[in-house]
Design an enzyme around this catalytic site. Structure first.
Site, PDB file in Angstrom:
ATOM      1  N   THR A   4       0.898  -1.171  -0.073  1.00 39.80           N
ATOM      2  CA  THR A   4       0.150  -0.052   0.030  1.00 39.80           C
ATOM      3  C   THR A   4       0.865   1.307   0.145  1.00 39.80           C
ATOM      4  O   THR A   4       1.959   1.098  -0.283  1.00 39.80           O
ATOM      5  CB  THR A   4      -0.850   0.142   1.343  1.00 39.80           C
ATOM      6  OG1 THR A   4      -1.953   0.854   1.223  1.00 39.80           O
ATOM      7  CG2 THR A   4      -0.141   0.269   2.432  1.00 39.80           C
ATOM      8  N   LYS A  36      -7.160   2.368   5.478  1.00 37.76           N
ATOM      9  CA  LYS A  36      -5.936   1.715   6.217  1.00 37.76           C
ATOM     10  C   LYS A  36      -5.474   2.882   7.218  1.00 37.76           C
ATOM     11  O   LYS A  36      -4.386   2.639   7.655  1.00 37.76           O
ATOM     12  CB  LYS A  36      -4.916   1.275   5.127  1.00 37.76           C
ATOM     13  CG  LYS A  36      -5.389   0.235   4.299  1.00 37.76           C
ATOM     14  CD  LYS A  36      -4.323   0.198   3.233  1.00 37.76           C
ATOM     15  CE  LYS A  36      -5.153  -0.167   1.872  1.00 37.76           C
ATOM     16  NZ  LYS A  36      -4.245  -0.092   0.753  1.00 37.76           N
ATOM     17  N   GLY A  48      -1.786   4.790  10.688  1.00 32.85           N
ATOM     18  CA  GLY A  48      -2.067   4.079   9.349  1.00 32.85           C
ATOM     19  C   GLY A  48      -1.235   2.626   9.477  1.00 32.85           C
ATOM     20  O   GLY A  48      -0.132   2.659  10.165  1.00 32.85           O
ATOM     21  N   SER A 127       4.837  -0.368   0.078  1.00 34.71           N
ATOM     22  CA  SER A 127       5.447  -0.130  -1.152  1.00 34.71           C
ATOM     23  C   SER A 127       5.641   0.752  -1.927  1.00 34.71           C
ATOM     24  O   SER A 127       6.721   1.158  -2.497  1.00 34.71           O
ATOM     25  CB  SER A 127       4.993  -1.367  -2.149  1.00 34.71           C
ATOM     26  OG  SER A 127       3.464  -1.236  -2.249  1.00 34.71           O
TER      27      SER A 127
END
Length: 174
Positions: A4, A36, A48, A127
């Site tokens: 994410t 998230k 998060g 990522s």
């Protein structure tokens, strides 16, 4: 961690965190609209996660209990969470990263015991985190955008680079 993009920033008196909505399993997009990020501790802290959802929710619960135990003292709570995470046999297997901000602090917390407070107050995980971080730093230096606009644009830029990030953007502000 392929998962994410989470980016958070403190800028011009605002605290903002954002995430994309994509959930992937391997190379397959399973969901496009996952949240998230969340406000915690009487909406004084935003956080998060990147990584396994079940693991992150377990960590959120543990972190919220640390905040209660230490009466909202964010620095102490993140250090105690990291210690538990690293030392507890069950927690140490959890695969996630947390990005946590309040009006005074910004942290990245990992299961290896890392508690990182970036010098510039920007937290970025997942990522797409490195791409969003680079975009955020550039926008902070070379634009007059608000904190919210910087977070949104940083995620859009990351989504153009990282296949695990989409442009379904969710934002929380303090």
């Amino acid at each position: 961690m392929k998962s994410t993009t989470i980016i958070g920033v403190r800028h011009k008196g605002k605290v903002v965190i954002g995430c994309d909505g994509q959930v992937t399993t391997g190379e397959t997009v399973m969901k496009r609209t996952a949240r998230k990020i969340r406000k915690i501790y009487n909406e004084k802290i935003i956080a998060g996660f990147a990584g396994s959802t079940a693991d992150a929710l377990t960590l959120f619960e543990r972190f919220e209990s640390k905040l209660e135990e230490f009466r909202g003292n964010l620095p102490r709570s993140v250090v105690e969470l990291a210690k538990d995470w690293r030392q507890d046999k069950v927690l140490r297997r959890l695969e996630a990263l947390l990005a946590i901000l309040d009006k005074d602090h910004s942290y990245v917390v990992s299961g290896s015991g890392d508690v990182i407070e970036p010098d510039d107050g920007i937290v970025a995980i997942g990522s797409g985190g490195p791409y969003a971080l680079a975009a955020c730093r550039g926008l902070l230096q070379h634009s007059s955008l608000s904190a919210r606009e910087i977070v949104e644009e940083s995620i859009r830029i990351a989504a153009g680079i990282c296949i695990f990030t989409n442009t379904e953007i969710f934002i929380e502000e303090l």
